[in-house]
Design a protein around this motif. Structure first.
Motif, PDB file in Angstrom:
ATOM      1  N   UNK A  15       0.827  -1.176  -0.119  1.00  0.00           N
ATOM      2  CA  UNK A  15      -0.001   0.043  -0.073  1.00  0.00           C
ATOM      3  C   UNK A  15       0.853   1.292   0.334  1.00  0.00           C
ATOM      4  N   UNK A  16       2.027   1.193   0.679  1.00  0.00           N
ATOM      5  CA  UNK A  16       2.866   2.398   0.849  1.00  0.00           C
ATOM      6  C   UNK A  16       3.462   2.860  -0.876  1.00  0.00           C
ATOM      7  N   UNK A  17       3.916   1.827  -1.368  1.00  0.00           N
ATOM      8  CA  UNK A  17       4.308   2.056  -2.780  1.00  0.00           C
ATOM      9  C   UNK A  17       3.210   2.657  -3.596  1.00  0.00           C
ATOM     10  N   UNK A  18       1.937   1.943  -3.556  1.00  0.00           N
ATOM     11  CA  UNK A  18       0.818   2.609  -4.350  1.00  0.00           C
ATOM     12  C   UNK A  18       0.487   3.797  -3.927  1.00  0.00           C
ATOM     13  N   UNK A  19       0.618   4.315  -2.727  1.00  0.00           N
ATOM     14  CA  UNK A  19       0.170   5.887  -2.314  1.00  0.00           C
ATOM     15  C   UNK A  19       1.051   6.817  -2.879  1.00  0.00           C
ATOM     16  N   UNK A  20       2.444   6.456  -2.748  1.00  0.00           N
ATOM     17  CA  UNK A  20       3.515   7.258  -3.372  1.00  0.00           C
ATOM     18  C   UNK A  20       3.537   7.361  -4.803  1.00  0.00           C
ATOM     19  N   UNK A  21       2.860   6.290  -5.397  1.00  0.00           N
ATOM     20  CA  UNK A  21       2.801   6.744  -6.899  1.00  0.00           C
ATOM     21  C   UNK A  21       1.540   7.195  -7.327  1.00  0.00           C
ATOM     22  N   UNK A  22       0.638   7.318  -6.387  1.00  0.00           N
ATOM     23  CA  UNK A  22      -0.467   8.063  -6.727  1.00  0.00           C
ATOM     24  C   UNK A  22      -0.185   9.448  -6.607  1.00  0.00           C
ATOM     25  N   UNK A  23       0.749   9.901  -5.769  1.00  0.00           N
ATOM     26  CA  UNK A  23       0.869  11.122  -5.504  1.00  0.00           C
ATOM     27  C   UNK A  23       2.129  11.736  -6.239  1.00  0.00           C
ATOM     28  N   UNK A  24       2.430  10.958  -7.172  1.00  0.00           N
ATOM     29  CA  UNK A  24       3.693  11.477  -8.260  1.00  0.00           C
ATOM     30  C   UNK A  24       3.558  12.753  -8.645  1.00  0.00           C
ATOM     31  N   UNK A  25       2.261  13.273  -9.089  1.00  0.00           N
ATOM     32  CA  UNK A  25       1.960  14.543  -9.753  1.00  0.00           C
ATOM     33  C   UNK A  25       1.589  15.452  -8.690  1.00  0.00           C
ATOM     34  N   UNK A  26       1.115  15.293  -7.387  1.00  0.00           N
ATOM     35  CA  UNK A  26       0.596  16.210  -6.571  1.00  0.00           C
ATOM     36  C   UNK A  26       1.700  17.071  -5.789  1.00  0.00           C
ATOM     37  N   UNK A  27       1.318  17.859  -5.073  1.00  0.00           N
ATOM     38  CA  UNK A  27       1.940  18.726  -4.295  1.00  0.00           C
ATOM     39  C   UNK A  27       2.875  18.201  -3.428  1.00  0.00           C
ATOM     40  N   UNK A  28       2.660  16.729  -2.873  1.00  0.00           N
ATOM     41  CA  UNK A  28       3.340  16.213  -2.007  1.00  0.00           C
ATOM     42  C   UNK A  28       4.165  15.019  -2.515  1.00  0.00           C
ATOM     43  N   UNK A  29       4.335  15.204  -3.736  1.00  0.00           N
ATOM     44  CA  UNK A  29       5.136  14.077  -4.518  1.00  0.00           C
ATOM     45  C   UNK A  29       6.598  13.819  -3.958  1.00  0.00           C
ATOM     46  N   UNK A  30       7.178  14.813  -3.932  1.00  0.00           N
ATOM     47  CA  UNK A  30       8.639  14.869  -3.477  1.00  0.00           C
ATOM     48  C   UNK A  30       8.624  14.456  -2.006  1.00  0.00           C
ATOM     49  N   UNK A  31       7.717  14.846  -1.274  1.00  0.00           N
ATOM     50  CA  UNK A  31       7.831  14.631   0.208  1.00  0.00           C
ATOM     51  C   UNK A  31       7.605  13.100   0.470  1.00  0.00           C
ATOM     52  N   UNK A  32       6.498  12.502  -0.091  1.00  0.00           N
ATOM     53  CA  UNK A  32       6.297  10.995  -0.195  1.00  0.00           C
ATOM     54  C   UNK A  32       7.522  10.296  -0.718  1.00  0.00           C
ATOM     55  N   UNK A  33       7.879  10.653  -1.802  1.00  0.00           N
ATOM     56  CA  UNK A  33       8.827   9.872  -2.606  1.00  0.00           C
ATOM     57  C   UNK A  33      10.167   9.660  -1.734  1.00  0.00           C
ATOM     58  N   UNK A  34      10.672  10.836  -1.236  1.00  0.00           N
ATOM     59  CA  UNK A  34      11.716  10.942  -0.286  1.00  0.00           C
ATOM     60  C   UNK A  34      11.934   9.946   0.983  1.00  0.00           C
ATOM     61  N   UNK A  35      10.620   9.641   1.424  1.00  0.00           N
ATOM     62  CA  UNK A  35      10.556   8.826   2.445  1.00  0.00           C
ATOM     63  C   UNK A  35       9.818   7.486   2.420  1.00  0.00           C
ATOM     64  N   UNK A  36       9.742   7.066   0.966  1.00  0.00           N
ATOM     65  CA  UNK A  36       8.936   5.798   0.703  1.00  0.00           C
ATOM     66  C   UNK A  36       9.670   4.595   1.159  1.00  0.00           C
ATOM     67  N   UNK A  37      11.222   4.584   1.148  1.00  0.00           N
ATOM     68  CA  UNK A  37      11.582   3.575   1.619  1.00  0.00           C
ATOM     69  C   UNK A  37      11.783   3.128   3.241  1.00  0.00           C
TER      70      UNK A  37
END
Length: 144
Positions: A15-37
């Protein structure tokens, strides 16, 4: 009385990976991408430790951005991955509260580890448990 419930079907780690992917174009994209691992690692740790509040560590670095996680739970978009998962967890067939044994279908999903202190587990299916209103009111934001 406390009833032991099986873990929900949806994979909490995936679920974590999917949530991060869904936000890839949103305002929190970089935030969630940076902490995904690290987020994935913490969910894996939660599962391995079975949510034990004595051993699951906090994540102090994210507390100032807690709202970014809480909106994933409080107001998920209908086309988001977490929307059907949360709705599915709410649509249960229990006829008693797993916390107190009182008859009747529990009205709420409560966060086993409170979302205020553990916002990164706000949408983790394994951290959500059905509860009656009375039990949820008594538990509040307590961990145990």
């Amino acid at each position: 009385m406390v009833a032991k419930l099986p873990f929900p079907q949806p994979c909490s780690v995936a679920l974590v990976g999917t949530v991060v992917q869904e936000r890839a174009n949103g305002p929190n994209a970089q935030y969630f991408s940076d902490l995904e691992a690290e987020w994935r690692q913490r969910v894996e740790q939660y599962l391995a430790l079975r949510g034990n509040p004595e051993t699951v560590p906090n994540w102090p670095d994210i507390l100032e951005n807690r709202t970014r996680f809480l909106t994933l739970y409080d107001s998920p978009a209908e086309d988001s991955i977490q929307f059907p998962i949360l709705n599915g967890l709410r649509e249960r067939k229990l006829r008693y509260c797993p916390s107190c044994g009182e008859e009747g279908t529990p009205n709420t999903l409560d966060h086993y580890l409170p979302k205020r202190a553990y916002p990164h587990f706000a949408i983790t299916p394994a951290n959500l448990t059905p509860m009656c209103d009375i039990c949820q009111g008594i538990k509040g934001v307590q961990t145990l």
